[in-house]
Design a protein around this motif. Structure first.
Motif, PDB file in Angstrom:
ATOM      1  N   VAL A   5       0.848  -1.194   0.000  1.00 17.88           N
ATOM      2  CA  VAL A   5       0.000   0.000   0.000  1.00 17.88           C
ATOM      3  C   VAL A   5       0.883   1.243   0.000  1.00 17.88           C
ATOM      4  O   VAL A   5       1.750   1.402   0.860  1.00 17.88           O
ATOM      5  N   VAL A   6       0.645   2.109  -0.975  1.00 23.41           N
ATOM      6  CA  VAL A   6       1.390   3.373  -1.084  1.00 23.41           C
ATOM      7  C   VAL A   6       0.370   4.502  -1.161  1.00 23.41           C
ATOM      8  O   VAL A   6      -0.651   4.388  -1.854  1.00 23.41           O
ATOM      9  N   LEU A   7       0.646   5.600  -0.448  1.00 29.10           N
ATOM     10  CA  LEU A   7      -0.238   6.770  -0.499  1.00 29.10           C
ATOM     11  C   LEU A   7       0.524   7.962  -1.067  1.00 29.10           C
ATOM     12  O   LEU A   7       1.528   8.396  -0.506  1.00 29.10           O
ATOM     13  N   LEU A   8       0.051   8.464  -2.203  1.00 30.94           N
ATOM     14  CA  LEU A   8       0.584   9.711  -2.773  1.00 30.94           C
ATOM     15  C   LEU A   8      -0.246  10.839  -2.183  1.00 30.94           C
ATOM     16  O   LEU A   8      -1.464  10.862  -2.337  1.00 30.94           O
ATOM     17  N   ASP A   9       0.430  11.776  -1.514  1.00 29.07           N
ATOM     18  CA  ASP A   9      -0.319  12.715  -0.672  1.00 29.07           C
ATOM     19  C   ASP A   9       0.421  14.034  -0.546  1.00 29.07           C
ATOM     20  O   ASP A   9       1.527  14.217  -1.052  1.00 29.07           O
ATOM     21  N   LEU A  10      -0.227  14.977   0.141  1.00 26.19           N
ATOM     22  CA  LEU A  10       0.364  16.266   0.502  1.00 26.19           C
ATOM     23  C   LEU A  10       0.027  16.484   1.970  1.00 26.19           C
ATOM     24  O   LEU A  10      -1.145  16.366   2.348  1.00 26.19           O
ATOM     25  N   VAL A  19      -7.678   9.845   4.054  1.00 24.68           N
ATOM     26  CA  VAL A  19      -7.144   8.515   3.751  1.00 24.68           C
ATOM     27  C   VAL A  19      -6.232   8.053   4.880  1.00 24.68           C
ATOM     28  O   VAL A  19      -6.276   6.892   5.300  1.00 24.68           O
ATOM     29  N   ARG A  20      -5.421   8.987   5.388  1.00 25.21           N
ATOM     30  CA  ARG A  20      -4.512   8.641   6.510  1.00 25.21           C
ATOM     31  C   ARG A  20      -5.314   8.182   7.732  1.00 25.21           C
ATOM     32  O   ARG A  20      -4.938   7.218   8.393  1.00 25.21           O
ATOM     33  N   VAL A  21      -6.415   8.881   8.035  1.00 25.54           N
ATOM     34  CA  VAL A  21      -7.251   8.504   9.191  1.00 25.54           C
ATOM     35  C   VAL A  21      -7.849   7.112   8.963  1.00 25.54           C
ATOM     36  O   VAL A  21      -7.828   6.265   9.852  1.00 25.54           O
ATOM     37  N   ALA A  22      -8.377   6.877   7.761  1.00 20.82           N
ATOM     38  CA  ALA A  22      -8.997   5.579   7.454  1.00 20.82           C
ATOM     39  C   ALA A  22      -7.984   4.447   7.571  1.00 20.82           C
ATOM     40  O   ALA A  22      -8.285   3.385   8.143  1.00 20.82           O
ATOM     41  N   LEU A  23      -6.804   4.649   7.043  1.00 21.80           N
ATOM     42  CA  LEU A  23      -5.753   3.617   7.124  1.00 21.80           C
ATOM     43  C   LEU A  23      -5.354   3.368   8.578  1.00 21.80           C
ATOM     44  O   LEU A  23      -5.141   2.221   8.985  1.00 21.80           O
ATOM     45  N   GLY A  61      -0.145  -2.114  -6.678  1.00 21.78           N
ATOM     46  CA  GLY A  61       0.129  -1.590  -8.022  1.00 21.78           C
ATOM     47  C   GLY A  61      -1.048  -0.939  -8.712  1.00 21.78           C
ATOM     48  O   GLY A  61      -0.890  -0.340  -9.786  1.00 21.78           O
ATOM     49  N   LYS A  62      -2.254  -1.049  -8.126  1.00 21.18           N
ATOM     50  CA  LYS A  62      -3.450  -0.491  -8.781  1.00 21.18           C
ATOM     51  C   LYS A  62      -3.896   0.785  -8.067  1.00 21.18           C
ATOM     52  O   LYS A  62      -4.062   0.783  -6.843  1.00 21.18           O
ATOM     53  N   PRO A  63      -4.106   1.879  -8.807  1.00 21.27           N
ATOM     54  CA  PRO A  63      -4.472   3.152  -8.170  1.00 21.27           C
ATOM     55  C   PRO A  63      -5.966   3.310  -7.898  1.00 21.27           C
ATOM     56  O   PRO A  63      -6.804   2.862  -8.676  1.00 21.27           O
ATOM     57  N   VAL A  64      -6.276   3.943  -6.761  1.00 21.83           N
ATOM     58  CA  VAL A  64      -7.644   4.371  -6.456  1.00 21.83           C
ATOM     59  C   VAL A  64      -7.564   5.869  -6.162  1.00 21.83           C
ATOM     60  O   VAL A  64      -6.717   6.296  -5.357  1.00 21.83           O
ATOM     61  N   CYS A  65      -8.422   6.670  -6.807  1.00 24.25           N
ATOM     62  CA  CYS A  65      -8.361   8.129  -6.684  1.00 24.25           C
ATOM     63  C   CYS A  65      -9.627   8.696  -6.051  1.00 24.25           C
ATOM     64  O   CYS A  65     -10.654   8.023  -6.011  1.00 24.25           O
ATOM     65  N   GLU A  66      -9.514   9.945  -5.589  1.00 23.61           N
ATOM     66  CA  GLU A  66     -10.592  10.707  -4.939  1.00 23.61           C
ATOM     67  C   GLU A  66     -10.802  10.198  -3.508  1.00 23.61           C
ATOM     68  O   GLU A  66     -11.130   9.041  -3.290  1.00 23.61           O
ATOM     69  N   SER A  67     -10.639  11.118  -2.550  1.00 28.45           N
ATOM     70  CA  SER A  67     -10.533  10.736  -1.138  1.00 28.45           C
ATOM     71  C   SER A  67     -11.712   9.923  -0.597  1.00 28.45           C
ATOM     72  O   SER A  67     -11.510   8.901   0.069  1.00 28.45           O
ATOM     73  N   LEU A  68     -12.947  10.339  -0.876  1.00 24.59           N
ATOM     74  CA  LEU A  68     -14.098   9.608  -0.332  1.00 24.59           C
ATOM     75  C   LEU A  68     -14.224   8.217  -0.951  1.00 24.59           C
ATOM     76  O   LEU A  68     -14.621   7.259  -0.278  1.00 24.59           O
ATOM     77  N   ILE A  69     -13.872   8.114  -2.225  1.00 22.72           N
ATOM     78  CA  ILE A  69     -13.885   6.810  -2.901  1.00 22.72           C
ATOM     79  C   ILE A  69     -12.802   5.917  -2.285  1.00 22.72           C
ATOM     80  O   ILE A  69     -13.032   4.726  -2.043  1.00 22.72           O
ATOM     81  N   ILE A  70     -11.642   6.510  -1.998  1.00 25.28           N
ATOM     82  CA  ILE A  70     -10.550   5.739  -1.378  1.00 25.28           C
ATOM     83  C   ILE A  70     -10.963   5.232   0.001  1.00 25.28           C
ATOM     84  O   ILE A  70     -10.729   4.067   0.341  1.00 25.28           O
ATOM     85  N   VAL A  71     -11.589   6.096   0.810  1.00 28.17           N
ATOM     86  CA  VAL A  71     -12.004   5.698   2.169  1.00 28.17           C
ATOM     87  C   VAL A  71     -13.002   4.534   2.086  1.00 28.17           C
ATOM     88  O   VAL A  71     -12.900   3.562   2.845  1.00 28.17           O
ATOM     89  N   GLN A  72     -13.944   4.608   1.136  1.00 28.41           N
ATOM     90  CA  GLN A  72     -14.912   3.513   0.968  1.00 28.41           C
ATOM     91  C   GLN A  72     -14.222   2.236   0.491  1.00 28.41           C
ATOM     92  O   GLN A  72     -14.561   1.135   0.925  1.00 28.41           O
ATOM     93  N   TYR A  73     -13.236   2.393  -0.391  1.00 24.31           N
ATOM     94  CA  TYR A  73     -12.466   1.239  -0.874  1.00 24.31           C
ATOM     95  C   TYR A  73     -11.736   0.562   0.292  1.00 24.31           C
ATOM     96  O   TYR A  73     -11.767  -0.661   0.435  1.00 24.31           O
ATOM     97  N   ILE A  74     -11.090   1.379   1.131  1.00 25.02           N
ATOM     98  CA  ILE A  74     -10.379   0.851   2.309  1.00 25.02           C
ATOM     99  C   ILE A  74     -11.338   0.074   3.202  1.00 25.02           C
ATOM    100  O   ILE A  74     -11.025  -1.012   3.690  1.00 25.02           O
ATOM    101  N   ASP A  75     -12.542   0.629   3.390  1.00 27.86           N
ATOM    102  CA  ASP A  75     -13.534  -0.024   4.243  1.00 27.86           C
ATOM    103  C   ASP A  75     -13.985  -1.368   3.668  1.00 27.86           C
ATOM    104  O   ASP A  75     -14.216  -2.329   4.401  1.00 27.86           O
ATOM    105  N   GLU A  76     -14.080  -1.426   2.346  1.00 26.48           N
ATOM    106  CA  GLU A  76     -14.533  -2.674   1.699  1.00 26.48           C
ATOM    107  C   GLU A  76     -13.440  -3.730   1.650  1.00 26.48           C
ATOM    108  O   GLU A  76     -13.703  -4.920   1.816  1.00 26.48           O
ATOM    109  N   VAL A  77     -12.205  -3.308   1.401  1.00 30.48           N
ATOM    110  CA  VAL A  77     -11.100  -4.272   1.282  1.00 30.48           C
ATOM    111  C   VAL A  77     -10.708  -4.832   2.648  1.00 30.48           C
ATOM    112  O   VAL A  77     -10.506  -6.044   2.799  1.00 30.48           O
TER     113      VAL A  77
END
Length: 219
Positions: A5-10, A19-23, A61-77
């Motif tokens: 898991v890699v996070l590209l962020d600012l 995303v950081r909070v969800a992780l 290796g697969k990207p997920v974009c947009e913060s709310l979509i990422i948080v939901q993805y994290i919750d599902e995975v």
């Protein structure tokens, strides 16, 4: 196989902080990659060629974009620990509705506070407080937005809290004076390590915005 898991962020991004909070809530180990948005990396452009924005979560290796979509993805995975979205479909829809409301309203209203002055800034502050009061009404007397447990909607909003100090400093007003219940909620969230360790230092956010004002010629 272990998840990569890699996070590209600012650091100061309220969207990246989500995303950081969800992780952190899920206890997921990840590699953090701070991005320079004035000189976008090849990796960022490759992983988010459409919007070319952070945050981007790269999972095996697969990207997920947009913060709310990422948080939901994290919750599902990683669904076996600390569920973020409610299990009830109606409550889940409500959480998504309010998260969408936050995304459509709050960032742009906040931006107006530090990019304007005079009457325009006064109107921007009024608009920002009105949006927060709507959210405060939705919170009501509950400890968290969806009830007793910290979750998706709390994550969607709490990261803006790290920007409140900058808005108040640059706009000369007090959010707590106008929205005391919301600030009590924010302080409750900040007692969680997943939140306090993931949010940017408010003073650094303020420094970042002062620098941005200079760069944009907004004095």
């Amino acid at each position: 196989m272990a998840d990569e898991v890699v996070l590209l962020d600012l650091y100061v991004s309220m969207f990246g902080m989500r995303v950081r909070v969800a992780l952190a809530e899920k206890g997921i180990k990840y590699e953090y990659s701070e991005q320079d948005l004035r000189n976008k990396s090849e990796l960022l452009l490759k992983m988010n060629p459409v919007h070319k924005k952070i945050p981007v979560l790269i999972h095996n290796g697969k990207p997920v974009c947009e913060s709310l979509i990422i948080v939901q993805y994290i919750d599902e995975v990683w669904k076996d620990k600390a569920p973020l979205l409610p299990s009830d479909p109606y409550q889940r829809a409500q959480a998504r509705f309010w998260a969408d409301f936050i995304d459509k309203k709050l960032y742009d209203a906040g931006r107006k506070i530090w990019t304007t002055k005079g009457e325009e800034q006064e109107a921007a502050k009024k608009e920002y407080i009105e949006i927060l009061k709507v959210l405060e009404g939705e919170l009501g007397d509950k400890p968290y937005f969806m009830g007793e447990r910290f979750g998706f909607l709390d994550i969607a909003l709490i990261t803006f809290y790290s920007w409140f100090h900058a808005y108040e400093t640059l706009g000369s007003f007090s959010i707590e004076a106008e929205c005391p219940k919301l600030i009590s909620w924010a302080k409750r969230c900040m007692q969680k390590e997943s939140v306090s360790k993931s949010l940017a230092d408010p003073k650094k956010v303020c420094e970042f915005l002062v620098e941005m004002k200079k760069r944009l010629g907004v004095e």
